[in-house]
Motif scaffolding. Structure first.
Motif, short mmCIF file in Angstrom:
data_model
loop_
_atom_site.label_atom_id
_atom_site.label_comp_id
_atom_site.label_asym_id
_atom_site.label_seq_id
_atom_site.Cartn_x
_atom_site.Cartn_y
_atom_site.Cartn_z
N LEU A 32 0.84 -1.20 0.00
CA LEU A 32 0.00 0.00 0.00
C LEU A 32 0.87 1.25 0.00
CD1 LEU A 32 -2.79 1.37 0.21
CD2 LEU A 32 -2.61 1.14 2.71
N VAL A 33 0.61 2.13 -0.97
CA VAL A 33 1.32 3.41 -1.06
C VAL A 33 0.29 4.53 -0.86
CG1 VAL A 33 2.75 4.90 -2.46
CG2 VAL A 33 3.02 2.42 -2.61
N ILE A 34 0.42 5.28 0.24
CA ILE A 34 -0.47 6.41 0.54
C ILE A 34 0.18 7.69 0.03
CG2 ILE A 34 -1.57 7.78 2.34
CD1 ILE A 34 -2.83 5.06 1.96
N THR A 35 -0.48 8.36 -0.90
CA THR A 35 0.02 9.61 -1.47
C THR A 35 -0.73 10.78 -0.84
OG1 THR A 35 0.54 8.52 -3.53
CG2 THR A 35 0.40 10.91 -3.58
N GLN A 36 0.03 11.68 -0.27
CA GLN A 36 -0.57 12.88 0.35
C GLN A 36 -0.58 14.03 -0.65
OE1 GLN A 36 -1.81 12.66 3.38
NE2 GLN A 36 -0.92 10.65 3.91
N THR A 37 -1.59 14.89 -0.54
CA THR A 37 -1.60 16.11 -1.34
C THR A 37 -0.40 16.95 -0.93
OG1 THR A 37 -4.01 16.07 -1.50
CG2 THR A 37 -2.91 18.17 -1.93
N LYS A 38 0.37 17.43 -1.93
CA LYS A 38 1.60 18.14 -1.56
C LYS A 38 1.92 19.23 -2.57
CE LYS A 38 4.48 14.68 -3.87
NZ LYS A 38 5.60 13.75 -3.72
N ARG A 39 2.85 20.12 -2.13
CA ARG A 39 3.36 21.18 -2.99
C ARG A 39 4.81 20.87 -3.33
NH1 ARG A 39 0.53 25.95 -3.36
NH2 ARG A 39 -1.37 26.08 -2.10
N THR A 40 5.15 21.16 -4.58
CA THR A 40 6.52 20.88 -5.05
C THR A 40 7.09 22.13 -5.70
OG1 THR A 40 5.93 18.59 -5.46
CG2 THR A 40 7.92 19.41 -6.51
N ALA A 41 8.31 22.49 -5.32
CA ALA A 41 9.02 23.62 -5.94
C ALA A 41 9.92 23.07 -7.05
CB ALA A 41 9.85 24.36 -4.92
N ASN A 42 9.90 23.75 -8.20
CA ASN A 42 10.65 23.28 -9.36
C ASN A 42 11.44 24.42 -9.97
OD1 ASN A 42 11.50 21.62 -11.47
ND2 ASN A 42 9.82 22.33 -12.79
N ILE A 43 12.68 24.19 -10.31
CA ILE A 43 13.52 25.17 -10.99
C ILE A 43 13.69 24.69 -12.42
CG2 ILE A 43 15.80 26.24 -11.10
CD1 ILE A 43 15.99 25.92 -8.10
N ALA A 44 13.38 25.55 -13.41
CA ALA A 44 13.44 25.17 -14.82
C ALA A 44 14.06 26.29 -15.64
CB ALA A 44 12.05 24.84 -15.35
N SER A 45 14.60 25.94 -16.78
CA SER A 45 15.12 26.91 -17.75
C SER A 45 14.73 26.45 -19.13
CB SER A 45 16.64 27.05 -17.63
OG SER A 45 17.28 25.81 -17.90
N ALA A 46 14.63 27.40 -20.08
CA ALA A 46 14.22 27.07 -21.44
C ALA A 46 14.76 28.10 -22.40
CB ALA A 46 12.70 26.98 -21.53
N CYS A 47 14.75 27.76 -23.68
CA CYS A 47 15.18 28.66 -24.74
C CYS A 47 13.93 29.28 -25.38
CB CYS A 47 15.98 27.90 -25.79
SG CYS A 47 17.46 27.12 -25.14
N SER A 48 13.83 30.56 -25.37
CA SER A 48 12.72 31.32 -26.00
C SER A 48 11.40 31.18 -25.27
CB SER A 48 12.54 30.91 -27.46
OG SER A 48 13.72 31.13 -28.18
N HIS A 49 10.96 29.91 -24.95
CA HIS A 49 9.68 29.72 -24.28
C HIS A 49 9.72 28.41 -23.48
CE1 HIS A 49 9.20 27.35 -27.92
NE2 HIS A 49 8.29 26.62 -27.25
N TYR A 50 8.74 28.26 -22.57
CA TYR A 50 8.68 27.08 -21.69
C TYR A 50 7.23 26.63 -21.63
CZ TYR A 50 8.60 24.36 -17.34
OH TYR A 50 8.41 23.38 -16.40
N ILE A 51 7.00 25.32 -21.76
CA ILE A 51 5.67 24.73 -21.64
C ILE A 51 5.60 24.01 -20.31
CG2 ILE A 51 4.04 23.08 -22.63
CD1 ILE A 51 5.26 23.66 -25.36
N SER A 52 4.66 24.38 -19.45
CA SER A 52 4.55 23.82 -18.10
C SER A 52 3.96 22.42 -18.15
CB SER A 52 3.65 24.72 -17.24
OG SER A 52 2.30 24.60 -17.65
N PRO A 53 4.02 21.66 -17.03
CA PRO A 53 3.45 20.30 -16.99
C PRO A 53 1.97 20.25 -17.35
CG PRO A 53 4.91 20.62 -15.13
CD PRO A 53 4.78 21.97 -15.78
N THR A 54 1.24 21.37 -17.15
CA THR A 54 -0.19 21.37 -17.49
C THR A 54 -0.44 21.92 -18.88
OG1 THR A 54 -0.46 23.55 -16.46
CG2 THR A 54 -0.85 21.62 -15.08
N GLY A 55 0.65 22.22 -19.67
CA GLY A 55 0.50 22.67 -21.04
C GLY A 55 0.49 24.18 -21.22
#
Length: 710
Positions: free
Chosen positions: A351-374
């Protein structure tokens, strides 16, 4: 508990159940029935015992016109070479070894079953013992030495020489590798045996087939000790009450039994003796009775499998199991159920219990960036995205974003013939080109290339060489004619292709033999004064070396005549000879062609010798005077000083000559070519008188030399 009760019931069955098999025998028709076994028998003078049960009414007494009837036999007909158990004189038991035998006392042809046995012990007082129905009948010694051979394997029902077939029934044939005692015979004669008795080496129960039935397929007499030594039924009819399997002697059957039990279990089965199976099949436990016979308890087991399931479940915040347990954290737990086969079904859950959580992410891109939600972002900043995890739980991602711009650069370059750009593109013409690279940040870097393409040179040389040619670069050597090329760098550092139209001429070699009588000059001008191998290097028609190997043989005959007794002899042997009359213009003397000549008158004589077609004539010698070399007078040459110590000079009106210095035996001490006035060393000569032979192109002269050293 059920398994323990089952085991006890089965063990109780084994203790009371015995095999109720056939107790049969074989009927022999006395005509041609016999059993040929694969058992080799006991050989030599070794101890042994042979047993059988028999039943017969046939007369075997030779005194009444009957013949012997053989029960068991093996070996050969040589004296002492077989071991034959039979019925003979007075219809009693007999054991014979080929040459003589021992007779029993009890009549056996009364139509009843009788047990018969014969033992042999070479170390006993009475070596042979005969038993009837478990009782000693006769013990005695035989006059023939026992030396049983291995020529024939054990035969039941006839003798090894194919006579005296048995008529009646035979059962329970046994052979032991020792002499059984009277008590051992009495203990077991009326019982079937288990094959594990010590010393029992062949055992034919003869229980096969069905008594008096059709047994056409039952042609094997089983040897309970070794199946490799089974017997084959020969000439048996195998139907009815004669020449067939019939009812046996009625002795006690061997206590063998087999109990079969069918059982169904879950997961696996363990027998009372600890044999284990996890699969459907058979397991057999073996129980040995007090008299050494095996009883078998065979389980036909049907195994129904317990089931096992392993699963991973992911839940958000909490999870309730099928049995109602509430889980709020990661855990591996097990719950049991009953499957369709009625066996345990074990379910293990990760059994794996997943809790609702917040995650901080550092990203870089050329010209533009597409987020995980599009979502698309074109500038640096901090952005929030809400996603649904694999466990269907919310996951809020805060992205700290850096946007990088595209880089630009300019490159001036030149190349020979072709140019490979930074990204591997190949250019063949001068011009301006764009190439796109990737920066350390992973973004495009556009390079503008101003390109100049330089051209290589091509030069052709026509060359001629002897044997090989080395190219201008020194990197290539060619050994044959052809068209070749190599690359070198020109003034603009481009490849310069040098082509060679090449002709290779070759040196040659030759071998020449010369057989000459005097020194000579070769066509190339080489002066040859002595035999040997010489090498001349000329130039052939192609301008290359022509190497000539000269093999020169110069034959030098320098005959000297001496007077020995009344004969003239020449100092050279194994040649052709012709004696000459110097007083008759050097005329040939008939028949004077050997190395020795006896003149028939006084005068001056010489000899001509021929070797390899080379002729030479000696100086004339006066005969019959006693002069030898001392009588030779100088005609055209002179020597100074004379007497001499270390050097001399020969004066001759010709410039070149050949000389030899001879001792008083005519042996050559020194020889060489010479010129008038040149000094000749005589330091090697000892004090004494010598003769110098001077040879020129037109004559040969002799002069006496005295060597006189201080």
């Amino acid at each position: 508990m059920k398994k323990h009760i089952l085991h006890l019931l089965l063990l109780a069955n084994i203790s009371t159940a015995f095999a109720q098999g056939n107790q049969n025998a074989l009927n022999f028709d006395g005509s041609n029935d016999y059993v040929q076994t694969g058992y080799t028998g006991i050989s030599g003078n070794n101890s042994r015992t042979v047993e059988a049960w028999i039943k017969t009414t046939v007369n075997s007494d030779p005194s009444t016109g009957a013949a012997q009837h053989v029960i068991v036999d093996w070996g050969t007909t040589a004296t002492g070479g077989r071991f034959t158990l039979n019925i003979l004189w007075g219809n009693t038991l007999r054991i014979e070894v080929g040459g003589s035998g021992i007779n029993g006392k009890t009549v056996l042809n009364d139509g009843n079953w009788h047990h018969v046995a014969a033992s042999y012990d070479p170390s006993a007082t009475y070596k042979f013992c005969l038993y009837v129905d478990g009782v000693l009948d006769t013990s005695a010694n035989n006059t023939t030495t026992v030396n049983t051979t291995s020529g024939n394997t054990l035969i039941i029902g006839k003798r090894v020489d194919n006579v005296n077939y048995f008529e009646g029934e035979i059962d329970e044939v046994r052979v032991w590798n020792h002499a059984r005692t009277a008590s051992q015979i009495a203990d077991l004669f009326d019982k079937e045996l288990c094959p594990n008795h010590s010393g029992l080496v062949a055992y034919f129960r003869l229980n096969q087939g069905t008594a008096n039935a059709n047994n056409s397929g039952k042609t094997t007499a089983v040897n309970s000790i070794s199946s490799a030594a089974n017997g084959s039924l020969i000439n048996f009819g195998l139907s009815g009450s004669s020449s067939n399997w019939v009812s046996g002697s009625g002795i006690t059957l061997a206590p063998d039994t087999t109990v079969i039990k069918d059982t169904t279990v879950c997961g696996g089965f363990v027998s009372p003796q600890g044999r284990t199976t996890l699969f459907t099949g058979s397991i057999t436990d073996i129980y040995t009775s007090s008299n050494g016979c095996d009883s078998l308890l065979k389980y036909n087991v049907t195994v129904k499998q317990n089931s096992f399931i392993y699963q991973t479940i992911t839940a958000c915040d909490s999870f309730r199991t099928p049995k109602g347990q509430l889980k709020t954290s990661n855990e591996i737990f097990t719950e049991k159920y009953t499957n369709q086969a009625g066996c345990d079904s074990t379910v293990q859950t990760n059994l794996v219990i997943t809790q609702t959580k917040r995650t901080a992410n550092i990203a870089s891109a050329c010209s533009h960036y597409i987020s995980p939600t599009g979502k698309t972002y074109t500038s640096s900043g901090s952005y929030n995205d809400t996603m649904i995890s694999v466990a269907k739980c919310d996951s809020i991602i805060t992205t700290n974003l850096v946007i990088y711009s595209t880089a630009q650069s300019v490159l001036f370059d030149s190349a020979c013939s072709q140019y490979t750009g930074p990204r591997g593109f190949v250019y063949y013409k001068s011009g301006t080109y764009l190439d796109t690279l990737t920066t350390v940040n992973g973004c495009d870097s556009v390079v503008t290339i101003y390109l100049t393409i330089l051209k290589p040179d091509t030069v052709t040389f026509k060359e001629t060489a002897c044997d090989s040619f080395v190219s201008l670069s020194g990197a290539n050597t060619w050994l044959k004619s052809g068209f070749f090329s190599e690359k070198m760098s020109n003034q603009v550092m481009c490849d310069s292709i040098i082509q060679y139209d090449l002709t290779i001429n070759y040196s040659n070699q030759s071998f020449v033999n010369y057989d000459e009588c005097n020194p000579f000059n070769t066509p190339a001008g080489t002066s040859i004064t002595s035999s040997g191998i010489y090498t001349e290097v000329l130039t052939n028609s192609l301008g290359c070396d022509s190497t000539v190997t000269v093999s020169a043989t110069i034959t030098k005959n320098k005959p000297i005549i001496t007077k020995i007794g009344e004969n003239l002899e020449v100092d050279l042997t194994d040649l052709s000879y012709q004696w000459l009359d110097c007083d008759n213009a050097y005329a040939s003397i008939p028949s004077a062609t050997s190395a020795t000549y006896k003149p028939n008158k006084s005068g001056n004589y010489a000899v001509e010798v021929i070797e390899n077609n080379c002729k030479d004539t000696s100086a004339c010698l006066n005969y019959p005077s006693t002069a030898n070399l001392q009588n030779i007078y100088l005609i055209k040459a002179s020597i100074v000083p004379n007497p001499a110590q270390s050097t001399i000079t020969i004066h001759n009106h010709l410039e070149s000559f050949y000389y030899e210095i001879l001792n008083h035996f005519g042996q050559v001490m020194l020889e060489d070519n010479g010129l008038t006035g040149n000094e000749i060393s005589i330091s090697e000569l000892a004090n004494g008188t010598y003769y110098i032979k001077v040879i020129s192109a037109s004559y040969t002269d002799y002069v006496k030399l005295i060597v006189q050293k201080p």
